[in-house]
Design an enzyme around this catalytic site. Structure first.
Site, PDB file in Angstrom:
ATOM      1  CE  LYS A  49      -2.906  -2.467   3.280  1.00 36.88           C
ATOM      2  NZ  LYS A  49      -3.359  -2.458   4.696  1.00 36.88           N
ATOM      3  CG  ASP A 106       6.936   2.047  -0.205  1.00 41.72           C
ATOM      4  OD1 ASP A 106       7.648   1.128  -0.676  1.00 41.72           O
ATOM      5  OD2 ASP A 106       6.201   1.872   0.785  1.00 41.72           O
ATOM      6  CG  ASP A 109      15.146  -1.687   4.244  1.00 40.82           C
ATOM      7  OD1 ASP A 109      16.244  -1.179   4.434  1.00 40.82           O
ATOM      8  OD2 ASP A 109      14.480  -2.233   5.154  1.00 40.82           O
ATOM      9  CE  LYS A 137      14.950   2.715   5.364  1.00 40.20           C
ATOM     10  NZ  LYS A 137      14.431   1.836   6.417  1.00 40.20           N
ATOM     11  CB  VAL A 159      11.379   7.033   6.686  1.00 38.47           C
ATOM     12  CG1 VAL A 159      12.775   7.540   6.964  1.00 38.47           C
ATOM     13  CG2 VAL A 159      11.369   6.116   5.477  1.00 38.47           C
TER      14      VAL A 159
HETATM   15  P1  IMP Z   1      12.712  -4.615   1.181  1.00 33.14           P
HETATM   16  O1  IMP Z   1      12.143  -5.903   0.664  1.00 33.14           O
HETATM   17  O2  IMP Z   1      13.499  -4.812   2.457  1.00 33.14           O
HETATM   18  O3  IMP Z   1      13.511  -3.830   0.147  1.00 33.14           O
HETATM   19  O4  IMP Z   1      11.516  -3.718   1.651  1.00 33.14           O
HETATM   20  C1  IMP Z   1      10.559  -3.308   0.825  1.00 33.14           C
HETATM   21  C2  IMP Z   1       9.303  -2.825   1.528  1.00 33.14           C
HETATM   22  O5  IMP Z   1       9.453  -2.723   2.952  1.00 33.14           O
HETATM   23  C3  IMP Z   1       8.990  -1.428   1.078  1.00 33.14           C
HETATM   24  O6  IMP Z   1       8.263  -1.434  -0.126  1.00 33.14           O
HETATM   25  C4  IMP Z   1       8.202  -0.884   2.257  1.00 33.14           C
HETATM   26  O7  IMP Z   1       6.847  -1.238   2.135  1.00 33.14           O
HETATM   27  C5  IMP Z   1       8.799  -1.573   3.458  1.00 33.14           C
HETATM   28  N1  IMP Z   1       9.800  -0.694   4.107  1.00 33.14           N
HETATM   29  C6  IMP Z   1      11.151  -0.767   4.041  1.00 33.14           C
HETATM   30  N2  IMP Z   1      11.747   0.205   4.758  1.00 33.14           N
HETATM   31  C7  IMP Z   1      10.738   0.932   5.290  1.00 33.14           C
HETATM   32  C8  IMP Z   1      10.697   2.113   6.110  1.00 33.14           C
HETATM   33  O8  IMP Z   1      11.722   2.724   6.513  1.00 33.14           O
HETATM   34  N3  IMP Z   1       9.453   2.566   6.452  1.00 33.14           N
HETATM   35  C9  IMP Z   1       8.302   1.970   6.024  1.00 33.14           C
HETATM   36  N4  IMP Z   1       8.289   0.877   5.253  1.00 33.14           N
HETATM   37  C10 IMP Z   1       9.497   0.362   4.877  1.00 33.14           C
HETATM   38 MG    MG Z   2       6.112  -1.497   0.026  1.00 33.92          MG
END
Ligand code: IMP
Ligand code: MG
Length: 185
Positions: A49, A106, A109, A137, A159
């Site tokens: 979302k 969005d 990470d 990040k 964040v």
């Molecule tokens: P990843 O798979 O670790 O790259 O994370 C992806 C998803 O985790 C993003 O699309 C966000 O929905 C959520 N996410 C990662 N870091 C943050 C943050 O700092 N705040 C809020 N949601 C996050």
């Molecule tokens: Mg997401």
């Protein structure tokens, strides 16, 4: 300009990116996408979302023909660290075969979500596949993922705001902010 409620007020640490800076950058990204896809039809796939607010501003800055679809995944549960297991809650319905697909997310990470999704979409034979994220990040990456459009690089802080949540809260903030340590653990 603020739309904080009392509850929010107690947990926000500081504003990392103010509204005017976000909107200016989103406009630039829209221009770049418009130029890059000149004359082509785009399929924007928004990852729900958290990307909803970004998508709604970005798409109004893209001067090209596009269609929209949505996908919902989660890997976080109620924590601020990725569990590493990607769950699909909503699958898109459009046929990706032969389309110029642009994933809108969005934040990247660990990269696990976008790595997984890119592989998943590539297996469905798009004509092209690119990725656009508002926030990056880079220091937290576990999987390398090619990202074509990045709004802002940010430090390793959890964040919220402008669509991003913690436990489903704070999505409506007009800016991007960090949380106080006690509320993000
Ligand atoms: P990843 O798979 O670790 O790259 O994370 C992806 C998803 O985790 C993003 O699309 C966000 O929905 C959520 N996410 C990662 N870091 C943050 C943050 O700092 N705040 C809020 N949601 C996050
Ligand atoms: Mg997401």
């Amino acid at each position: 300009m603020t739309n904080l409620t009392n509850t929010h007020d107690m947990q926000i640490d500081k504003i990392l990116i103010p509204e005017n800076v976000i909107l200016q950058r989103v406009q630039e990204l829209g221009c770049q996408i418009t130029n890059d896809y000149h004359g082509k039809d785009i399929l924007l796939i928004c990852i729900l979302k958290g990307s909803l607010v970004f998508l709604s501003d970005l798409m109004r800055n893209i001067d090209a023909d596009f269609t929209l679809d949505f996908i919902q995944t989660s890997s976080y549960g109620n924590k601020t660290e990725s569990s590493g297991i990607i769950t699909f809650h909503h699958e898109f319905t459009t046929d990706v075969n032969g389309r110029n697909v642009l994933i809108i997310d969005d934040i990247i990470d660990s990269g696990l979500t976008l790595h997984y999704l890119r592989e998943y979409l590539l297996s469905r034979n798009p004509l092209s596949l690119r990725t656009c994220v508002l926030l990056d990040k880079p220091t937290r990456r576990k999987k390398h993922v090619e990202i074509n459009y990045v709004g802002f690089e940010i430090p390793d802080d959890f964040v919220v705001g402008y669509g991003l949540d913690f436990n489903e809260k704070y999505r409506g903030l007009r800016y991007i902010a960090t949380l106080k340590q006690s509320s993000a653990s």
